[in-house]
Motif scaffolding. Structure first.
Motif, PDB file in Angstrom:
ATOM      1  N   SER A 248      43.387  30.942  33.545  1.00 27.43           N
ATOM      2  CA  SER A 248      43.283  31.811  34.689  1.00 27.43           C
ATOM      3  C   SER A 248      44.276  31.203  35.748  1.00 27.43           C
ATOM      4  CB  SER A 248      41.923  31.496  35.422  1.00 27.43           C
ATOM      5  OG  SER A 248      41.464  30.496  35.678  1.00 27.43           O
ATOM      6  N   LEU A 249      44.779  29.987  35.416  1.00 27.66           N
ATOM      7  CA  LEU A 249      45.739  29.365  36.460  1.00 27.66           C
ATOM      8  C   LEU A 249      46.956  29.889  36.304  1.00 27.66           C
ATOM      9  CD1 LEU A 249      44.729  25.509  36.168  1.00 27.66           C
ATOM     10  CD2 LEU A 249      44.202  26.751  37.834  1.00 27.66           C
ATOM     11  N   SER A 250      47.144  30.418  34.970  1.00 28.53           N
ATOM     12  CA  SER A 250      48.490  31.128  34.949  1.00 28.53           C
ATOM     13  C   SER A 250      48.525  32.592  34.967  1.00 28.53           C
ATOM     14  CB  SER A 250      49.146  30.493  33.656  1.00 28.53           C
ATOM     15  OG  SER A 250      48.249  30.837  32.648  1.00 28.53           O
ATOM     16  N   ALA A 251      47.336  33.039  35.494  1.00 27.37           N
ATOM     17  CA  ALA A 251      46.957  34.713  35.458  1.00 27.37           C
ATOM     18  C   ALA A 251      48.036  35.288  36.571  1.00 27.37           C
ATOM     19  CB  ALA A 251      45.758  34.822  35.823  1.00 27.37           C
ATOM     20  N   PRO A 252      48.601  36.611  36.296  1.00 24.27           N
ATOM     21  CA  PRO A 252      49.504  37.175  37.224  1.00 24.27           C
ATOM     22  C   PRO A 252      48.416  37.692  38.210  1.00 24.27           C
ATOM     23  CG  PRO A 252      49.096  38.335  35.239  1.00 24.27           C
ATOM     24  CD  PRO A 252      48.644  36.946  34.931  1.00 24.27           C
ATOM     25  N   ASP A 253      49.089  38.262  39.498  1.00 25.59           N
ATOM     26  CA  ASP A 253      48.140  39.079  40.333  1.00 25.59           C
ATOM     27  C   ASP A 253      47.247  40.076  39.828  1.00 25.59           C
ATOM     28  OD1 ASP A 253      49.150  36.894  42.080  1.00 25.59           O
ATOM     29  OD2 ASP A 253      50.242  38.261  43.341  1.00 25.59           O
ATOM     30  N   GLU A 254      47.889  40.759  38.990  1.00 26.50           N
ATOM     31  CA  GLU A 254      47.318  42.035  38.426  1.00 26.50           C
ATOM     32  C   GLU A 254      45.955  41.745  37.620  1.00 26.50           C
ATOM     33  OE1 GLU A 254      51.817  42.554  38.953  1.00 26.50           O
ATOM     34  OE2 GLU A 254      50.679  41.090  38.211  1.00 26.50           O
ATOM     35  N   LEU A 255      45.790  40.675  37.465  1.00 23.86           N
ATOM     36  CA  LEU A 255      44.696  40.319  36.602  1.00 23.86           C
ATOM     37  C   LEU A 255      43.485  39.530  37.045  1.00 23.86           C
ATOM     38  CD1 LEU A 255      43.194  40.093  33.796  1.00 23.86           C
ATOM     39  CD2 LEU A 255      44.547  37.793  33.320  1.00 23.86           C
ATOM     40  N   SER A 256      42.371  40.038  37.115  1.00 23.89           N
ATOM     41  CA  SER A 256      41.078  39.284  37.622  1.00 23.89           C
ATOM     42  C   SER A 256      40.314  39.182  36.465  1.00 23.89           C
ATOM     43  CB  SER A 256      40.445  40.280  38.665  1.00 23.89           C
ATOM     44  OG  SER A 256      39.142  39.818  39.110  1.00 23.89           O
ATOM     45  N   ALA A 257      40.011  37.798  36.451  1.00 24.31           N
ATOM     46  CA  ALA A 257      39.160  37.339  35.060  1.00 24.31           C
ATOM     47  C   ALA A 257      38.089  36.381  35.658  1.00 24.31           C
ATOM     48  CB  ALA A 257      39.920  36.683  34.275  1.00 24.31           C
ATOM     49  N   ASP A 258      36.731  36.886  35.567  1.00 25.91           N
ATOM     50  CA  ASP A 258      35.408  36.325  35.917  1.00 25.91           C
ATOM     51  C   ASP A 258      34.824  35.501  34.860  1.00 25.91           C
ATOM     52  OD1 ASP A 258      36.485  36.568  38.471  1.00 25.91           O
ATOM     53  OD2 ASP A 258      35.087  38.603  38.824  1.00 25.91           O
ATOM     54  N   CYS A 276      39.868  42.638  34.562  1.00 25.32           N
ATOM     55  CA  CYS A 276      40.363  43.945  34.954  1.00 25.32           C
ATOM     56  C   CYS A 276      41.937  43.670  35.221  1.00 25.32           C
ATOM     57  CB  CYS A 276      39.658  44.157  36.367  1.00 25.32           C
ATOM     58  SG  CYS A 276      40.590  45.673  36.926  1.00 25.32           S
ATOM     59  N   TYR A 277      42.611  44.491  34.737  1.00 23.31           N
ATOM     60  CA  TYR A 277      44.201  44.723  34.900  1.00 23.31           C
ATOM     61  C   TYR A 277      44.521  45.587  35.421  1.00 23.31           C
ATOM     62  CZ  TYR A 277      49.161  43.660  33.812  1.00 23.31           C
ATOM     63  OH  TYR A 277      50.537  43.305  34.175  1.00 23.31           O
ATOM     64  N   VAL A 278      45.223  45.439  36.544  1.00 25.46           N
ATOM     65  CA  VAL A 278      45.731  46.611  37.440  1.00 25.46           C
ATOM     66  C   VAL A 278      47.476  46.270  37.262  1.00 25.46           C
ATOM     67  CG1 VAL A 278      45.904  47.674  39.720  1.00 25.46           C
ATOM     68  CG2 VAL A 278      43.959  46.067  39.045  1.00 25.46           C
ATOM     69  N   GLY A 279      47.809  47.301  36.114  1.00 22.62           N
ATOM     70  CA  GLY A 279      49.037  47.440  35.833  1.00 22.62           C
ATOM     71  C   GLY A 279      49.329  48.495  34.765  1.00 22.62           C
ATOM     72  N   SER A 280      50.469  48.438  34.139  1.00 24.32           N
ATOM     73  CA  SER A 280      50.726  49.262  32.789  1.00 24.32           C
ATOM     74  C   SER A 280      49.833  48.351  31.610  1.00 24.32           C
ATOM     75  CB  SER A 280      52.017  49.068  32.385  1.00 24.32           C
ATOM     76  OG  SER A 280      52.635  47.623  31.663  1.00 24.32           O
TER      77      SER A 280
END
Length: 409
Positions: A248-258, A276-280
């Protein structure tokens, strides 16, 4: 002349003429409820069954004019006041004991402007109603992860959700609000009008007035996103949680991971990682590949899913009426001692409804100036690095929360 025993703003019990209450009831377009009215118990109930408070009066408001009447009445008679929005209300502050509860739950309208990408949301609306209305135009804004949460309470307290890392907190997407102040005036608060009030509304929580409507910035989202869960058995949870913390430290903004510790319907404790990935979809598959490969997981249910379906995925864990209690803390990173303590503790939880949740912050949330809004826990940061083309390192923080007894978090 008949009278009602009510609680004053200072907590003293005073007598209120019944005729005064009758006048208020006649002035409201909605209804004024007393303890012996049939609808009273339903109106005073909120999502958290631990809350069992009894107001002397409940003003069920049909619009902003009713709110003005109720606030004016409370000021004239120096009454204790509470305000109920969508009714999720964890701490129970929406329902006072012995005073006047101003109930906005009949005010649930959501008006979407697809051209301006904005939505006007009334103070009693829930996230389900917000998401349903905005997704009809392929739009969304940051909302929480349980659809019967009230929009008002979520936003006034900051408001994290699956879109927060990409688009900021709910309060960051608030463009304006209509508020009934303590002196009974209806005012608009935005970046230029009543700017100090607008600053306080974005994250400070309560006691600035009664917010009757919210105007949100919307974003192009859905109707499908890439989302779902991977699940690990508790015996492998320490390794999986360590991996999640670093991933999660290297996750792009498009990714939310709980990460959520929970008990399956079969009674097995486990660790689920909800994403949840918001992107292609193609880029999301690449980003999520390490998470889906690690372990490998016991269950992998990640795939294209309707955004509204993903938003409702956690509802079954939070049914209305249970007795809920929890605490939360902010963590810069999930250190080894936190991993050990969390997994060892969850192995001994007393209820199958107990949860421990690591909720990911960072991304756009951390790039808001701490002075811009009233929401300023450790998730805000004024120092950001230029965004590389790949995943941005070090852009994730976590809020860890847990519950006990018969409740969930």
């Amino acid at each position: 002349m008949a009278s009602l025993q009510v609680k004053s703003r200072t907590g003293d019990l005073v007598l209120l003429d019944e005729s005064a209450a009758e006048r208020l009831g006649a002035e409201l377009r909605g209804e004024l409820l007393r303890p012996d009215d049939q609808a009273y118990d339903q109106a005073r109930a909120v999502w958290n069954g631990l809350i069992d408070h009894r107001p002397a009066l409940i003003a069920r408001c049909s619009g902003a004019a009713d709110v003005v009447q109720a606030v004016t009445f409370a000021r004239e008679h120096d009454l204790l006041v509470s305000v109920r929005g969508g009714g999720h209300n964890i701490a129970g502050k929406a329902v006072c004991t012995g005073g006047l509860m101003i109930d906005l739950s009949p005010m649930r309208g959501v008006a979407v402007d697809p051209e301006r990408c904005t939505a006007r949301v009334e103070g009693g609306a829930t996230l389900k109603e917000l998401d349903r209305a905005t997704q009809a135009s392929g739009l969304a804004t940051t909302a929480g992860v349980v659809t019967h949460t009230g929009v008002a309470g979520l936003t006034l307290g900051g408001g994290v959700g699956r879109l927060a890392r990409r688009y900021g907190l709910a309060c960051d997407n608030l463009r304006a609000a209509e508020v009934v102040t303590a002196d009974g005036r209806m005012v608009r608060a935005d970046g230029s009008d009543n700017a100090d009030l607008f600053w306080g509304l974005r994250g400070a929580g309560a006691n600035f007035g009664v917010t009757t409507s919210f105007e949100f910035q919307l974003h192009r989202v859905g109707p499908e996103v890439l989302g779902g869960v991977v699940v690990h058995p508790l015996g492998k949870a320490k390794a999986a949680l360590r991996f999640y913390g670093e991933y999660s430290l290297s996750a792009p903004d498009e990714l939310s991971a709980d990460a959520i510790f929970l008990t399956s319907p079969d009674g097995d404790p486990m660790l689920a990682i909800s994403v949840c990935y918001v992107g292609s979809v193609e880029e999301g598959e690449r980003v999520l590949q390490p998470l889906r490969r690690f372990g490998p997981p016991l269950v992998d249910e990640i795939g294209p899913v309707a955004y509204t379906e993903l938003q409702a995925a956690a509802d079954a864990f939070f049914p209305t009426g249970l007795r809920y209690y929890w605490k939360s803390h902010f963590l810069e990173r999930i250190a080894d001692d936190a991993v050990e303590a969390t997994v060892d503790h969850f192995a001994r939880v007393p209820s199958p409804r107990s949860l421990i949740v690591f909720q990911q912050y960072g991304g756009a949330v951390s790039r808001v100036d701490p002075s811009a809004t009233a929401f300023r826990p450790g998730t805000r940061s004024t120092t950001t690095s230029p965004r590389p083309s790949g995943p941005a390192p070090g852009n994730s923080r976590h809020r860890g929360s847990g519950s006990s007894g018969g409740g969930t978090s």
